[in-house]
Design an enzyme around this catalytic site. Structure first.
Site, PDB file in Angstrom:
ATOM      1  N   SER A 181       0.900  -1.453  -0.281  1.00  0.00           N
ATOM      2  CA  SER A 181       0.148   0.108   0.158  1.00  0.00           C
ATOM      3  C   SER A 181       0.772   1.162  -0.122  1.00  0.00           C
ATOM      4  O   SER A 181       0.311   2.337  -0.114  1.00  0.00           O
ATOM      5  CB  SER A 181      -0.853   0.069   1.059  1.00  0.00           C
ATOM      6  OG  SER A 181      -2.104  -0.817   1.046  1.00  0.00           O
ATOM      7  N   LYS A 204       0.338   3.876  -2.594  1.00  0.00           N
ATOM      8  CA  LYS A 204      -0.655   4.931  -2.557  1.00  0.00           C
ATOM      9  C   LYS A 204      -0.103   6.371  -2.359  1.00  0.00           C
ATOM     10  O   LYS A 204      -0.875   7.343  -2.547  1.00  0.00           O
ATOM     11  CB  LYS A 204      -1.645   4.883  -1.279  1.00  0.00           C
ATOM     12  CG  LYS A 204      -2.417   3.391  -1.472  1.00  0.00           C
ATOM     13  CD  LYS A 204      -3.438   3.464  -0.343  1.00  0.00           C
ATOM     14  CE  LYS A 204      -4.387   2.071  -0.616  1.00  0.00           C
ATOM     15  NZ  LYS A 204      -3.859   1.022  -0.176  1.00  0.00           N
ATOM     16  N   SER A 253      -5.616   3.576   4.530  1.00  0.00           N
ATOM     17  CA  SER A 253      -5.056   2.708   3.411  1.00  0.00           C
ATOM     18  C   SER A 253      -6.254   1.897   2.665  1.00  0.00           C
ATOM     19  O   SER A 253      -6.063   1.242   2.455  1.00  0.00           O
ATOM     20  CB  SER A 253      -4.118   1.827   3.946  1.00  0.00           C
ATOM     21  OG  SER A 253      -3.316   1.115   2.806  1.00  0.00           O
TER      22      SER A 253
END
Length: 417
Positions: A69, A72, A124
């Site tokens: 993640s 991101k 997230s």
């Protein structure tokens, strides 16, 4: 259902409270912290100075690894660069169906880009990341193209994205170094920095009597003095990954650890090492420097280029006498040139090794030369004006000579008479 949601939020808060233990120097004295090189356990790790991009510590920093993640960070950067954060977005079914970590978005629900950005970076949330991608580019595929294009613009050579959220995918990879440089760029935007340093946030939840509670999953914020964020990530393949940043005085350091069994200890060791061994120094002010760049096909033959920012770098006391810099202007620069256009780089060196780069930008615009026919007409007009002026001067001189001769003739006639 309502009681279950309240219980879930309570357990999340308790988890964060019992799992964080602040790491501060005793009485705020950084000299009590270790100064030796970090002993990181991640497959890859790096520490950079945010002002210059100088690498202060690295271990396999260019190894290509799945980022989970922390992907991101690029998603958040593109959203902030696009702007219009107050724009309302209608959640698609595709976004609502995005698996794993989510804030339980429902198709047809309306939230602003800013609210989705907080959900993406704090919780997230994969569904929020997907909806942001569709909002910015129209589809996930189009957004991924933007991600990879921006990566190339930033010189991220170890990076290729396949999605906006970081779920495992073949060909989806990056490196600790690229993530650090990506984060360096993202922190230039105050909104990005504000979001990733936020600990908690409430956003609307349609159909419920209460809001969604967003809790930042980056424990560095709760356990390290001066922490800024930035992003956590985990999948079975990627392991625990964290990108963190912290500020002491004017100096901001960015630390990355990928696939580590002790990810926060890795970050804390690197940050302690940086803050205890380095300090931020201004090598030269931007206004004190300039280089002349030749310009082709312009109304001016050259333009002055200056560093975009002051030359600043993290240095040890010993290194402060070993600093130099050199200009690398672009070749074959052609008009038109806009003010602020990048025309090269200024590279900083410490003991002969590159320590950072600053863009050289144009101090003033340069217009292109007009087309050939216009130039011909312009030259013709100038020639005609010159001939006309010359004719007037010659005519005036001839008239004056004629006038003088006539007066002399009259005087002679009078004298003879």
């Amino acid at each position: 259902m309502q009681h279950r949601s309240h219980l879930m939020y309570f357990l999340l808060i308790v988890f964060f409270l019992i799992s964080v233990s602040p790491v501060y120097a005793e009485n705020g004295d950084a000299s009590n912290l270790p100064v030796s090189k970090p002993q990181t356990l991640g497959k890859a790790a790096v520490l950079i100075d945010a002002s210059s991009g100088r690498v202060l510590y690295e271990a396999n920093a260019h190894q290509q690894l799945p980022p989970a993640s922390v992907t991101k960070i690029m998603t958040g950067l593109l959203v902030v660069e696009k702007g219009n954060l107050n724009q309302k977005v209608t959640v698609s079914q595709t976004a609502a169906d995005t698996p794993e970590c989510s804030i339980w978005l429902e198709a047809g629900e309306k939230l602003t880009r800013e609210q989705l950005l907080y959900a993406c970076m704090l919780n997230s949330a994969n569904d929020a990341a997907m909806e942001l991608a569709e909002s910015i580019a129209g589809s996930e595929q189009a957004f991924v193209k933007l991600m990879n294009r921006r990566a190339r613009q930033l010189g991220l050579k170890d990076t290729h994205f396949c999605n906006p959220h970081g779920l495992e995918a073949s060909g989806h990879y990056t490196s600790a170094y690229d993530l650090a440089m990506l984060s360096r760029e993202a922190l230039h935007y105050p909104m990005f920095r504000k979001v990733v340093s936020t600990q908690t946030m409430n956003i609307p939840w349609a159909g419920h009597e209460y809001n969604r509670l967003l809790i930042n999953q980056n424990r560095l914020l709760y356990r390290y003095d001066g922490a800024i964020g930035i992003k956590t990530g985990y999948t079975k393949q990627a392991g625990n990954c964290v990108v963190g940043a912290a500020q002491r005085g004017d100096m901001v350091l960015i630390a990355v650890s990928l696939n580590s069994p002790s990810v926060y200890q890795d970050l804390e060791q690197m940050l302690d090492y940086g803050f205890n061994n380095y300090s931020q120094k201004t090598i030269k002010k931007a206004e004190q420097l300039a280089v002349t760049v030749p310009v082709e096909n312009g109304t001016a033959e050259s333009v002055q280029a200056r560093p975009q920012t002051d030359l600043v770098a993290a240095l040890t006391e010993k290194e402060q006498s070993q600093v130099s810099y050199k200009f690398y202007p672009q070749e074959n620069v052609s008009a038109p040139i806009k003010k602020g256009q990048i025309l090269g780089t200024c590279r900083m060196y410490v003991a002969g090794h590159e320590a950072g780069r600053v863009n050289l930008v144009a101090s003033s615009p340069v217009d292109p030369q007009p087309p050939l026919w216009n130039r011909f007409k312009s030259a013709s007009i100038k020639v005609i004006i010159f001939i006309f002026k010359t004719f007037l001067v010659l005519f005036g001189c001839a008239y004056l000579i004629r006038f003088i001769n006539l007066r002399r003739q009259r005087r002679r006639r009078v004298y003879r008479a």
